[in-house]
Write an enzyme that holds these catalytic residues in place. Sequence first.
Site, PDB file in Angstrom:
ATOM      1  N   PRO A 144     -38.117 -29.369   7.747  1.00  4.96           N
ATOM      2  CA  PRO A 144     -37.453 -29.131   9.024  1.00  4.96           C
ATOM      3  C   PRO A 144     -36.501 -27.947   9.042  1.00  4.96           C
ATOM      4  CG  PRO A 144     -37.420 -31.463   8.517  1.00  4.96           C
ATOM      5  CD  PRO A 144     -37.990 -30.771   7.317  1.00  4.96           C
ATOM      6  N   ASN A 145     -36.582 -27.219  10.137  1.00  3.80           N
ATOM      7  CA  ASN A 145     -35.675 -26.103  10.486  1.00  3.80           C
ATOM      8  C   ASN A 145     -35.930 -24.825   9.693  1.00  3.80           C
ATOM      9  OD1 ASN A 145     -34.105 -27.604  12.450  1.00  3.80           O
ATOM     10  ND2 ASN A 145     -33.354 -28.777  10.702  1.00  3.80           N
ATOM     11  N   ARG A 170     -31.245 -18.407  11.384  1.00  5.92           N
ATOM     12  CA  ARG A 170     -30.488 -19.638  11.116  1.00  5.92           C
ATOM     13  C   ARG A 170     -29.444 -19.380  10.015  1.00  5.92           C
ATOM     14  NH1 ARG A 170     -32.637 -24.702   7.519  1.00  5.92           N
ATOM     15  NH2 ARG A 170     -30.855 -26.067   7.871  1.00  5.92           N
ATOM     16  N   TYR A 213     -28.561 -18.891   4.383  1.00  7.27           N
ATOM     17  CA  TYR A 213     -29.984 -18.912   4.033  1.00  7.27           C
ATOM     18  C   TYR A 213     -30.593 -17.524   3.855  1.00  7.27           C
ATOM     19  CZ  TYR A 213     -29.543 -23.828   5.195  1.00  7.27           C
ATOM     20  OH  TYR A 213     -29.154 -25.149   5.205  1.00  7.27           O
ATOM     21  N   ASN A 238     -39.852 -27.238  -0.372  1.00 13.92           N
ATOM     22  CA  ASN A 238     -38.486 -27.219   0.142  1.00 13.92           C
ATOM     23  C   ASN A 238     -38.444 -28.250   1.261  1.00 13.92           C
ATOM     24  OD1 ASN A 238     -36.019 -26.856   1.269  1.00 13.92           O
ATOM     25  ND2 ASN A 238     -36.112 -24.618   1.328  1.00 13.92           N
ATOM     26  N   ALA A 280     -33.521 -30.721   5.058  1.00 16.86           N
ATOM     27  CA  ALA A 280     -32.561 -31.839   5.039  1.00 16.86           C
ATOM     28  C   ALA A 280     -33.200 -33.152   4.586  1.00 16.86           C
ATOM     29  CB  ALA A 280     -31.941 -31.998   6.420  1.00 16.86           C
ATOM     30  N   HIS A 307     -32.234 -34.973   1.301  1.00 24.21           N
ATOM     31  CA  HIS A 307     -31.029 -35.755   1.055  1.00 24.21           C
ATOM     32  C   HIS A 307     -31.161 -37.223   1.432  1.00 24.21           C
ATOM     33  CE1 HIS A 307     -29.589 -31.752   0.425  1.00 24.21           C
ATOM     34  NE2 HIS A 307     -29.732 -31.425   1.703  1.00 24.21           N
ATOM     35  N   ASP A 325     -41.168 -40.814  -2.094  1.00 22.54           N
ATOM     36  CA  ASP A 325     -42.291 -41.613  -2.589  1.00 22.54           C
ATOM     37  C   ASP A 325     -43.581 -40.793  -2.611  1.00 22.54           C
ATOM     38  OD1 ASP A 325     -40.629 -43.754  -3.019  1.00 22.54           O
ATOM     39  OD2 ASP A 325     -41.331 -44.943  -1.311  1.00 22.54           O
ATOM     40  N   GLU A 380     -39.237 -28.678  -6.710  1.00 26.16           N
ATOM     41  CA  GLU A 380     -38.344 -28.738  -5.546  1.00 26.16           C
ATOM     42  C   GLU A 380     -37.582 -27.415  -5.480  1.00 26.16           C
ATOM     43  OE1 GLU A 380     -35.329 -31.688  -6.098  1.00 26.16           O
ATOM     44  OE2 GLU A 380     -34.297 -31.199  -4.234  1.00 26.16           O
ATOM     45  N   HIS A 408     -34.772 -24.822  -3.181  1.00 22.53           N
ATOM     46  CA  HIS A 408     -33.815 -24.613  -2.095  1.00 22.53           C
ATOM     47  C   HIS A 408     -33.394 -23.157  -2.093  1.00 22.53           C
ATOM     48  CE1 HIS A 408     -33.603 -28.899  -1.545  1.00 22.53           C
ATOM     49  NE2 HIS A 408     -33.468 -29.019  -2.856  1.00 22.53           N
ATOM     50  N   LEU A 409     -33.241 -22.614  -0.899  1.00 25.25           N
ATOM     51  CA  LEU A 409     -32.758 -21.239  -0.765  1.00 25.25           C
ATOM     52  C   LEU A 409     -31.291 -21.159  -1.159  1.00 25.25           C
ATOM     53  CD1 LEU A 409     -34.477 -20.952   2.649  1.00 25.25           C
ATOM     54  CD2 LEU A 409     -34.997 -19.386   0.784  1.00 25.25           C
ATOM     55  N   SER A 410     -30.500 -22.081  -0.611  1.00 30.84           N
ATOM     56  CA  SER A 410     -29.074 -22.143  -0.935  1.00 30.84           C
ATOM     57  C   SER A 410     -28.893 -23.025  -2.172  1.00 30.84           C
ATOM     58  CB  SER A 410     -28.298 -22.733   0.249  1.00 30.84           C
ATOM     59  OG  SER A 410     -28.636 -24.104   0.425  1.00 30.84           O
ATOM     60  N   ARG A 423     -22.231 -26.962  -1.508  1.00 32.35           N
ATOM     61  CA  ARG A 423     -22.052 -27.112  -0.064  1.00 32.35           C
ATOM     62  C   ARG A 423     -21.494 -28.500   0.287  1.00 32.35           C
ATOM     63  NH1 ARG A 423     -27.327 -25.293   2.794  1.00 32.35           N
ATOM     64  NH2 ARG A 423     -25.906 -25.412   4.575  1.00 32.35           N
ATOM     65  N   ARG A 450     -25.049 -32.916   0.900  1.00 32.10           N
ATOM     66  CA  ARG A 450     -26.148 -32.128   0.310  1.00 32.10           C
ATOM     67  C   ARG A 450     -26.190 -32.237  -1.210  1.00 32.10           C
ATOM     68  NH1 ARG A 450     -27.833 -28.915   4.765  1.00 32.10           N
ATOM     69  NH2 ARG A 450     -26.091 -28.498   6.156  1.00 32.10           N
TER      70      ARG A 450
HETATM   71  C1  DHK Z   1     -32.550 -26.199   3.400  1.00 32.85           C
HETATM   72  C2  DHK Z   1     -32.085 -27.016   4.385  1.00 32.85           C
HETATM   73  O1  DHK Z   1     -32.634 -27.014   5.589  1.00 32.85           O
HETATM   74  C3  DHK Z   1     -30.915 -27.887   4.155  1.00 32.85           C
HETATM   75  O2  DHK Z   1     -30.959 -29.048   4.945  1.00 32.85           O
HETATM   76  C4  DHK Z   1     -30.722 -28.234   2.701  1.00 32.85           C
HETATM   77  C5  DHK Z   1     -32.078 -26.265   2.013  1.00 32.85           C
HETATM   78  C6  DHK Z   1     -30.760 -26.986   1.838  1.00 32.85           C
HETATM   79  C7  DHK Z   1     -32.151 -24.910   1.346  1.00 32.85           C
HETATM   80  O3  DHK Z   1     -31.140 -24.421   0.830  1.00 32.85           O
HETATM   81  O4  DHK Z   1     -33.235 -24.330   1.324  1.00 32.85           O
HETATM   82  O5  DHK Z   1     -29.495 -28.904   2.541  1.00 32.85           O
END
Ligand code: DHK
Length: 145
Positions: A12-13, A20, A25, A76, A79, A82, A89, A103, A105-107, A112, A116
């Site tokens: 998502p997102n 964003r 990010y 990735n 959210a 978390h 699963d 797994e 993550h960009l950040s 944070r 998270r």
């Molecule tokens: C991306 C998201 O959308 C966040 O909800 C995560 C992650 C971190 C990222 O850093 O790629 O907390």
Amino acid sequence: MTAPLVYVLSGPNLNRLGTREPEIYGSDTLDDIHRAVVTEARALGLVADCRQTNHEGELVDWLHEAVDVGADVVLNPGALTHYSYAVRDACAIVTTSGRSLVEVHLSNPATREEFRHTSVVAGVATGTIAGFGLQSYLLALRALV
Ligand code: DHK
């Protein structure tokens, strides 16, 4: 011989990357990331299938599909990382079937907000790479080879 397949999945997102919260990010769009992933995968002798969804169930379906087609996974979960036990699963189905799942993550979520700091996915992933922006995805491909 055909090149090993890797599913590169984003949750998502992440389709909003570029605009964003760029201070967190970065300014790369998801298309930029996917282009870099396809190029790096080719250089490593892999074939990357890159996808993004805002829907938990679709992500679960793609993880099942990865098992069925024999693909490793770079994930990735956004959210969902978390709190989604459904995604966790499904990741466990991938790794217990003998496939690798990295797994990414960009950040760096550990630096944070408190919520998270927990990843429900980490315990069933092969490994985790976080904090390197677009490079997190490319490092994950390298980890797979
Ligand atoms: C991306 C998201 O959308 C966040 O909800 C995560 C992650 C971190 C990222 O850093 O790629 O907390």
